[in-house]
Write a protein that holds these residues in place. Structure first.
Motif, PDB file in Angstrom:
ATOM      1  N   ILE A 112       0.959  -1.180  -0.088  1.00  0.00           N
ATOM      2  CA  ILE A 112      -0.020  -0.110  -0.113  1.00  0.00           C
ATOM      3  C   ILE A 112       0.821   1.166  -0.193  1.00  0.00           C
ATOM      4  N   LYS A 113       1.861   1.364   0.827  1.00  0.00           N
ATOM      5  CA  LYS A 113       2.728   2.425   0.988  1.00  0.00           C
ATOM      6  C   LYS A 113       3.395   2.713  -0.379  1.00  0.00           C
ATOM      7  N   SER A 114       4.263   1.648  -1.006  1.00  0.00           N
ATOM      8  CA  SER A 114       4.761   1.866  -2.216  1.00  0.00           C
ATOM      9  C   SER A 114       3.833   2.259  -3.442  1.00  0.00           C
ATOM     10  N   PHE A 115       2.270   1.718  -3.418  1.00  0.00           N
ATOM     11  CA  PHE A 115       1.481   2.299  -4.423  1.00  0.00           C
ATOM     12  C   PHE A 115       1.016   3.813  -4.197  1.00  0.00           C
ATOM     13  N   VAL A 116       0.767   4.042  -2.910  1.00  0.00           N
ATOM     14  CA  VAL A 116       0.374   5.288  -2.784  1.00  0.00           C
ATOM     15  C   VAL A 116       1.480   6.414  -3.061  1.00  0.00           C
ATOM     16  N   GLU A 117       2.653   5.916  -2.545  1.00  0.00           N
ATOM     17  CA  GLU A 117       3.824   7.022  -2.572  1.00  0.00           C
ATOM     18  C   GLU A 117       4.135   7.101  -3.981  1.00  0.00           C
ATOM     19  N   ASP A 118       4.115   5.912  -4.991  1.00  0.00           N
ATOM     20  CA  ASP A 118       4.530   6.103  -6.259  1.00  0.00           C
ATOM     21  C   ASP A 118       3.458   6.614  -7.054  1.00  0.00           C
ATOM     22  N   ALA A 119       2.023   6.664  -6.663  1.00  0.00           N
ATOM     23  CA  ALA A 119       1.051   7.325  -7.436  1.00  0.00           C
ATOM     24  C   ALA A 119       0.993   8.809  -7.332  1.00  0.00           C
ATOM     25  N   PHE A 120       1.119   9.184  -6.323  1.00  0.00           N
ATOM     26  CA  PHE A 120       1.233  10.714  -5.995  1.00  0.00           C
ATOM     27  C   PHE A 120       2.734  11.070  -6.244  1.00  0.00           C
ATOM     28  N   ILE A 121       3.230  11.443  -7.431  1.00  0.00           N
ATOM     29  CA  ILE A 121       4.311  11.624  -7.828  1.00  0.00           C
ATOM     30  C   ILE A 121       5.022  13.176  -7.205  1.00  0.00           C
ATOM     31  N   LYS A 122       5.342  12.658  -5.922  1.00  0.00           N
ATOM     32  CA  LYS A 122       5.933  13.691  -4.940  1.00  0.00           C
ATOM     33  C   LYS A 122       7.183  13.174  -4.320  1.00  0.00           C
ATOM     34  N   GLU A 123       8.418  13.775  -4.700  1.00  0.00           N
ATOM     35  CA  GLU A 123       9.381  13.291  -3.967  1.00  0.00           C
ATOM     36  C   GLU A 123       9.328  13.368  -2.438  1.00  0.00           C
ATOM     37  N   SER A 124      10.069  12.517  -1.790  1.00  0.00           N
ATOM     38  CA  SER A 124      10.288  12.547  -0.202  1.00  0.00           C
ATOM     39  C   SER A 124       8.969  12.524   0.630  1.00  0.00           C
ATOM     40  N   TYR A 181      -0.545   7.191   7.636  1.00  0.00           N
ATOM     41  CA  TYR A 181      -1.923   6.782   8.427  1.00  0.00           C
ATOM     42  C   TYR A 181      -2.683   5.886   7.557  1.00  0.00           C
ATOM     43  N   ILE A 182      -3.367   4.983   7.926  1.00  0.00           N
ATOM     44  CA  ILE A 182      -4.086   3.905   7.239  1.00  0.00           C
ATOM     45  C   ILE A 182      -4.955   3.479   8.188  1.00  0.00           C
ATOM     46  N   GLU A 183      -6.493   3.669   7.729  1.00  0.00           N
ATOM     47  CA  GLU A 183      -7.632   3.432   8.606  1.00  0.00           C
ATOM     48  C   GLU A 183      -8.339   2.036   8.073  1.00  0.00           C
ATOM     49  N   TYR A 184      -8.586   1.065   8.822  1.00  0.00           N
ATOM     50  CA  TYR A 184      -8.992  -0.145   8.472  1.00  0.00           C
ATOM     51  C   TYR A 184     -10.053  -0.671   9.482  1.00  0.00           C
ATOM     52  N   ASP A 185     -11.202  -0.564   9.138  1.00  0.00           N
ATOM     53  CA  ASP A 185     -12.148  -0.933   9.786  1.00  0.00           C
ATOM     54  C   ASP A 185     -12.459  -0.463  11.281  1.00  0.00           C
TER      55      ASP A 185
END
Length: 272
Positions: free
Chosen positions: A185-197, A202-206
């Motif tokens: 999830i981290k890799s997907f989100v951090e790669d999806a938003f093309i922002k360096e550094s 935070y993740i909310e799960y149920d």
């Protein structure tokens, strides 16, 4: 006068200057030996020379060694960025925490002023409660809204997503599966938003909240049940930074058993 006597007279005439020169050299050698063997006398001769050279060296350092030292430090920092970041993370974290705590104190005072301007039976009983406990009323209001509990703590290597250490009172979930999910999830989100550094925090799960505290080569995932707000986040970050700094986590990453023990000892009370 025989032949030998004549030769002796000629020899004395010819060698007089040489004998005097040799005698002079012998005297100078004796003086030099005495000076070298006597520490005080040697110091008296050598110290002024050394002091003069040192003063000259100090004056020349900025011009002669300054650029070399600066270049060396820049290269060392560039080549050891991870180590520098690991060293600065707890310090910068504490500075940021102090600022946030100051802002929370201001917020608490504003809430207190607002509460004092209103009246209700609930406030009356709350007022009696905070007077008895010695807690500020505004802090008690905030505390009543939060009932946070640490359910699980996992230290995960960033590069591989491997679990380095894990602790939970009750086995909530398989730590390897959670680590794999969080890393994906981290890799997907951090790669999806093309922002360096930029890192996911935070993740909310149920009914659970997963707080992610990022460091240079690893991150700490904390699974929390109950209310999760600015106050509980602030306290949790303080706790994580304290743990990382106190136990020098970066030095224990290869010792899973010891790191797990430190993790358990630090988070075993389950509260923030």
């Amino acid at each position: 006068m025989n032949q030998d006597e004549k030769l002796s007279i000629i020899k004395d005439i010819l060698l007089t200057d040489e004998r005097e020169f040799v005698s002079s050299i012998e005297k100078k050698i004796k003086i030099l030996e005495h000076t070298v063997n006597e520490k005080k006398q040697l110091s008296a001769k050598v110290n002024p020379i050394i002091d003069e050279k040192l003063q000259q060296f100090i004056k020349e350092i900025p011009n002669s060694l300054g650029p070399t030292i600066t270049k060396t430090l820049q290269e060392e920092i560039k080549n050891s960025q991870d180590a520098v970041v690991e060293a600065l993370f707890p310090i910068l974290g504490k500075m940021i925490k102090r600022y946030v705590q100051h802002e929370m104190k201001l917020l608490s005072e504003k809430i207190n002023n607002q509460v004092n301007s209103t009246f209700s039976f609930k406030r009356f009983f709350r007022k009696a409660k905070y007077k008895a406990s010695g807690i500020d009323e505004s802090d008690l209001i905030i505390q009543e809204q939060t009932n946070t509990k640490i359910e699980q703590v996992i230290i995960i290597e960033k590069a591989s997503g491997m679990v380095l250490a894990e602790y939970s009172k009750t086995k909530m979930a398989d730590e390897d599966m959670v680590a794999g999910m969080l890393t994906a999830i981290k890799s997907f989100v951090e790669d999806a938003f093309i922002k360096e550094s930029q890192d996911l925090h935070y993740i909310e799960y149920d009914l659970y909240h997963i707080h992610l505290q990022n460091f240079s080569s690893f991150y700490i995932a904390v699974v929390i049940s109950g209310a999760y707000n600015v106050i509980s986040k602030d306290k949790l970050e303080d706790k994580i930074f304290k743990f990382a700094n106190k136990h020098k986590v970066v030095n224990l990453l290869k010792n899973k058993r010891l790191l797990t023990q430190k993790l358990e000892d630090f988070f075993k009370n389950g509260s923030i």
